[in-house]
Design an enzyme around this catalytic site. Sequence first.
Site, PDB file in Angstrom:
ATOM      1  N   ARG A  52       0.846  -1.205   0.000  1.00  0.00           N
ATOM      2  CA  ARG A  52       0.000   0.000   0.000  1.00  0.00           C
ATOM      3  C   ARG A  52       0.876   1.249   0.000  1.00  0.00           C
ATOM      4  O   ARG A  52       1.193   1.818   1.035  1.00  0.00           O
ATOM      5  CB  ARG A  52      -0.923  -0.012   1.225  1.00  0.00           C
ATOM      6  CG  ARG A  52      -1.801   1.221   1.336  1.00  0.00           C
ATOM      7  CD  ARG A  52      -2.790   1.356   0.204  1.00  0.00           C
ATOM      8  NE  ARG A  52      -3.801   0.300   0.251  1.00  0.00           N
ATOM      9  CZ  ARG A  52      -4.589  -0.007  -0.799  1.00  0.00           C
ATOM     10  NH1 ARG A  52      -4.490   0.649  -1.946  1.00  0.00           N
ATOM     11  NH2 ARG A  52      -5.465  -0.979  -0.685  1.00  0.00           N
ATOM     12  N   GLN A  70      -7.607  -7.759  -8.440  1.00  0.00           N
ATOM     13  CA  GLN A  70      -7.713  -6.361  -8.864  1.00  0.00           C
ATOM     14  C   GLN A  70      -6.330  -5.839  -9.260  1.00  0.00           C
ATOM     15  O   GLN A  70      -5.346  -6.098  -8.597  1.00  0.00           O
ATOM     16  CB  GLN A  70      -8.293  -5.546  -7.691  1.00  0.00           C
ATOM     17  CG  GLN A  70      -7.921  -4.090  -7.650  1.00  0.00           C
ATOM     18  CD  GLN A  70      -9.126  -3.147  -7.611  1.00  0.00           C
ATOM     19  OE1 GLN A  70     -10.173  -3.447  -8.170  1.00  0.00           O
ATOM     20  NE2 GLN A  70      -8.972  -2.027  -6.955  1.00  0.00           N
ATOM     21  N   ARG A  75       1.850  -6.730  -9.550  1.00  0.00           N
ATOM     22  CA  ARG A  75       2.200  -6.116  -8.262  1.00  0.00           C
ATOM     23  C   ARG A  75       2.259  -7.115  -7.111  1.00  0.00           C
ATOM     24  O   ARG A  75       2.592  -6.730  -5.992  1.00  0.00           O
ATOM     25  CB  ARG A  75       1.239  -4.963  -7.929  1.00  0.00           C
ATOM     26  CG  ARG A  75      -0.199  -5.375  -7.702  1.00  0.00           C
ATOM     27  CD  ARG A  75      -1.053  -4.171  -7.294  1.00  0.00           C
ATOM     28  NE  ARG A  75      -2.431  -4.569  -7.025  1.00  0.00           N
ATOM     29  CZ  ARG A  75      -3.299  -3.825  -6.373  1.00  0.00           C
ATOM     30  NH1 ARG A  75      -2.966  -2.630  -5.928  1.00  0.00           N
ATOM     31  NH2 ARG A  75      -4.539  -4.250  -6.173  1.00  0.00           N
ATOM     32  N   HIS A 148       1.191   3.060 -10.480  1.00  0.00           N
ATOM     33  CA  HIS A 148       0.227   3.540  -9.482  1.00  0.00           C
ATOM     34  C   HIS A 148       0.960   4.376  -8.415  1.00  0.00           C
ATOM     35  O   HIS A 148       1.025   4.002  -7.229  1.00  0.00           O
ATOM     36  CB  HIS A 148      -0.448   2.329  -8.844  1.00  0.00           C
ATOM     37  CG  HIS A 148      -1.744   2.614  -8.155  1.00  0.00           C
ATOM     38  ND1 HIS A 148      -1.856   3.534  -7.146  1.00  0.00           N
ATOM     39  CD2 HIS A 148      -2.977   2.087  -8.341  1.00  0.00           C
ATOM     40  CE1 HIS A 148      -3.119   3.552  -6.724  1.00  0.00           C
ATOM     41  NE2 HIS A 148      -3.811   2.678  -7.436  1.00  0.00           N
ATOM     42  N   ASP A 193     -11.648   9.598  -7.702  1.00  0.00           N
ATOM     43  CA  ASP A 193     -11.204   8.406  -8.428  1.00  0.00           C
ATOM     44  C   ASP A 193     -11.583   8.591  -9.895  1.00  0.00           C
ATOM     45  O   ASP A 193     -12.704   8.288 -10.293  1.00  0.00           O
ATOM     46  CB  ASP A 193     -11.859   7.153  -7.815  1.00  0.00           C
ATOM     47  CG  ASP A 193     -11.246   5.860  -8.322  1.00  0.00           C
ATOM     48  OD1 ASP A 193     -10.343   5.915  -9.179  1.00  0.00           O
ATOM     49  OD2 ASP A 193     -11.677   4.784  -7.844  1.00  0.00           O
ATOM     50  N   GLU A 252      -1.389   8.738 -11.572  1.00  0.00           N
ATOM     51  CA  GLU A 252      -0.954   7.464 -12.118  1.00  0.00           C
ATOM     52  C   GLU A 252      -0.952   7.503 -13.644  1.00  0.00           C
ATOM     53  O   GLU A 252      -1.992   7.692 -14.265  1.00  0.00           O
ATOM     54  CB  GLU A 252      -1.922   6.364 -11.642  1.00  0.00           C
ATOM     55  CG  GLU A 252      -2.212   6.421 -10.150  1.00  0.00           C
ATOM     56  CD  GLU A 252      -3.473   5.656  -9.733  1.00  0.00           C
ATOM     57  OE1 GLU A 252      -3.903   4.746 -10.476  1.00  0.00           O
ATOM     58  OE2 GLU A 252      -4.028   5.972  -8.668  1.00  0.00           O
TER      59      GLU A 252
END
Length: 277
Positions: A52, A70, A75, A148, A193, A252
Amino acid sequence: MAATSVVVLDRGNNTTCTINLHGATVVSWRVNNQEQLFVSKQAVFDGKKPIRGGIPFVFPQFGPWTFGPQHGFARIVRWSLEKAPERLASGDVEAIFSIMDNDFTRSMWNYPFRLTYRLILREKELHFNIAVYNPSKDLTFSFNMLLHTYFKVPDVRRCQITGLHGCTFIDKTRENTVYQEGRDVVTIGEWTDRIYQNTPQEHIITNVVSGRKMRIQKYNFPDTVIWNPWIDHAKDMGDFGDDEYPNMVCVEAGHVSSPVILLPGTAFEASQILQVM
Ligand code: BG6
């Protein structure tokens, strides 16, 4: 073996970049000892969950995925260190990371691929060069890709983001309604978002750490996602502190609102440069 292990690029003058092989996640970028990236105090380093914060590598899917986790598998897999950190004639330091298909990736995405990720640490810049190769003789595949990046900021409400005026965006907080950005600079004061489409090559974020500006330059990444969970969505995440949302903004660079389509025997290349101004 440790759940995660890291590779450090050291430019001198307390300028370093640390990459966790779990996801090839950039977990720290210090310029003259000043950290530029946000990593949550509650981030989990178990070699399973995505980390995170920092710069998780999103591939081959952006967002929810029917066939896997997701934001894809890149990652959450362990990357190989293709080339250990090496000082170039310029004094800059480079390292190369890679992944290729294996049984785990094939279980979600049944294609052969090779992905290389080259990082170069300069005095006030971090360069990212990415290449995806399709070694197949007959299979075409398509994918999304995105860096990201979680920037560390003293107070997100005081940041302005340039380069979005006039761009259309998909607002994920409003059932994916498409709008056009009317503001010269974008500011953030609530849950945000958004996938901005066909954005220019450069964005500047004001009031990042030390009151400086951060320049983002991107090539072959047509989209820019802006994300901040704000208080309510911060509470939904187990690996993010309830009070941490003012201290980060995700800007991003990616290829997400349309897929990259990669023909057999061809490669896709994209890059990003972050610069402390
Ligand atoms: C952003 C997405 O890029 O990543 C958001 O646009 C998502 O919708 C966010 O919530 C964080 O995703 P995750 O999987 O790391 O919690």
